[in-house]
Write a protein that holds these residues in place. Structure first.
Motif, PDB file in Angstrom:
ATOM      1  N   GLU A  78      30.459 -25.651  46.432  1.00 33.25           N
ATOM      2  CA  GLU A  78      29.179 -26.175  44.907  1.00 33.25           C
ATOM      3  C   GLU A  78      28.455 -27.304  44.632  1.00 33.25           C
ATOM      4  OE1 GLU A  78      25.105 -25.083  44.284  1.00 33.25           O
ATOM      5  OE2 GLU A  78      26.519 -23.961  45.734  1.00 33.25           O
ATOM      6  N   VAL A  79      30.307 -28.019  44.143  1.00 37.70           N
ATOM      7  CA  VAL A  79      30.653 -29.255  44.349  1.00 37.70           C
ATOM      8  C   VAL A  79      30.536 -29.779  45.193  1.00 37.70           C
ATOM      9  CG1 VAL A  79      32.336 -30.826  43.118  1.00 37.70           C
ATOM     10  CG2 VAL A  79      31.838 -28.929  42.264  1.00 37.70           C
ATOM     11  N   ALA A  95      29.021 -29.707  48.515  1.00 39.98           N
ATOM     12  CA  ALA A  95      27.191 -29.605  48.108  1.00 39.98           C
ATOM     13  C   ALA A  95      26.642 -30.839  47.765  1.00 39.98           C
ATOM     14  CB  ALA A  95      26.632 -28.036  48.880  1.00 39.98           C
ATOM     15  N   ASN A  96      26.929 -30.779  46.445  1.00 41.26           N
ATOM     16  CA  ASN A  96      26.141 -31.809  45.116  1.00 41.26           C
ATOM     17  C   ASN A  96      26.551 -34.017  45.310  1.00 41.26           C
ATOM     18  OD1 ASN A  96      24.282 -30.122  43.981  1.00 41.26           O
ATOM     19  ND2 ASN A  96      25.633 -28.718  44.221  1.00 41.26           N
ATOM     20  N   ILE A  97      27.688 -33.715  46.127  1.00 39.82           N
ATOM     21  CA  ILE A  97      27.644 -35.103  46.017  1.00 39.82           C
ATOM     22  C   ILE A  97      27.738 -35.394  47.514  1.00 39.82           C
ATOM     23  CG2 ILE A  97      30.408 -36.401  46.387  1.00 39.82           C
ATOM     24  CD1 ILE A  97      31.307 -34.351  44.520  1.00 39.82           C
ATOM     25  N   GLU A  98      27.102 -36.909  47.102  1.00 40.56           N
ATOM     26  CA  GLU A  98      26.478 -37.520  48.354  1.00 40.56           C
ATOM     27  C   GLU A  98      27.454 -38.536  48.571  1.00 40.56           C
ATOM     28  OE1 GLU A  98      22.896 -38.650  48.078  1.00 40.56           O
ATOM     29  OE2 GLU A  98      21.981 -36.641  48.065  1.00 40.56           O
ATOM     30  N   PRO A 141      28.699 -33.790  39.770  1.00 38.01           N
ATOM     31  CA  PRO A 141      27.758 -32.278  39.068  1.00 38.01           C
ATOM     32  C   PRO A 141      28.115 -32.279  37.602  1.00 38.01           C
ATOM     33  CG  PRO A 141      29.163 -31.199  40.806  1.00 38.01           C
ATOM     34  CD  PRO A 141      28.844 -32.943  41.228  1.00 38.01           C
TER      35      PRO A 141
END
Length: 233
Positions: free
Chosen positions: A137-138, A140-143, A170
């Motif tokens: 989940e983490v 997936a939220n880091i670009e 996040p």
């Protein structure tokens, strides 16, 4: 894992106080190491035991400080010292303070699945099944471009990042039993700068067992213990 060989000695412990006076605690048992194994910082003076063992520091002085202590870890590296209080000045209260029950191994009627480590563990540990979900989940939220743990600490999620202050990670919330007992972790609590260009998710995966909250997740958080009333806040 770190360990040490040495001797047990007895000495008088002298601590400062908010009044400016020194407070002496006689006949305190201390360990004097002459051989260490594992990761011990070369500039450290020693380790303070704040656990529930009979010869930990807090157990030895508990009657004098009414079983209360608190701490606030500063970001590493920092020119500001961390804070450790014993006694009445260790009470955590006011807006934003939350609390949960402190469970001991001696109380089989209470359930507890989380260990809060006050100093000995840098990164938190999560059972593998749980960790995999959190990491996914983490991530997936880091670009950011993925990288590798430069020191082989077995950290699973690392990214390239030159700017720590602007690191777009996040927020993570720890949910504890209790009335609105939620602790929100900032990106600085969740990621550890391993080098000038690499940051890693400050959580380990372990095969099984209890969740362990390390001290990175407690940076800039005032944490207080009341051992007599079995409460942490």
């Amino acid at each position: 894992m770190a360990r040490a060989n040495g001797f047990i000695a007895q000495d008088t412990l002298v601590l400062g106080s908010v009044s400016g006076n020194k407070v002496a605690f006689p006949r305190i048992l201390v360990g004097c190491a002459h051989e260490t194994f594992g990761r011990f910082p070369s500039d450290s003076s020693g380790i303070i035991g704040l656990g529930q063992g009979s010869i930990s520091l807090i157990s030895q002085i508990s009657s004098s400080v009414r079983g209360k202590f608190s701490y606030c870890f500063r970001q590493f590296p920092s020119n500001v010292n961390s804070i450790l209080h014993f006694g009445e000045n260790a009470v955590v209260s006011g807006d934003g303070a939350v609390s949960t029950t402190l469970v001991t191994n001696k109380d089989p009627k209470k359930k507890g699945n989380t260990v809060v480590d006050s100093a000995g563990t840098t990164f938190s540990m999560l059972p593998k099944d749980f960790y995999d979900k959190v990491e996914s989940e983490v991530a997936a939220n880091i670009e950011l471009e993925r990288s590798h743990d430069p020191f082989n600490y077995n950290l699973g999620l690392c990214c390239k990042s030159e700017s720590y202050e602007m690191f777009p990670a996040p927020m993570i919330t720890l949910h504890f039993n209790g009335h609105k007992a939620d602790v929100i972790l900032s990106p600085n609590n969740c990621f550890f700068r391993m080098s000038q260009s690499v940051v890693c998710f400050a959580f380990h995966s372990i095969p099984s067992g209890r969740v362990l909250i390390g001290n990175t997740q407690q940076v800039n958080v005032l944490v207080g213990y009341d051992l007599h009333n079995r409460e942490i806040r």
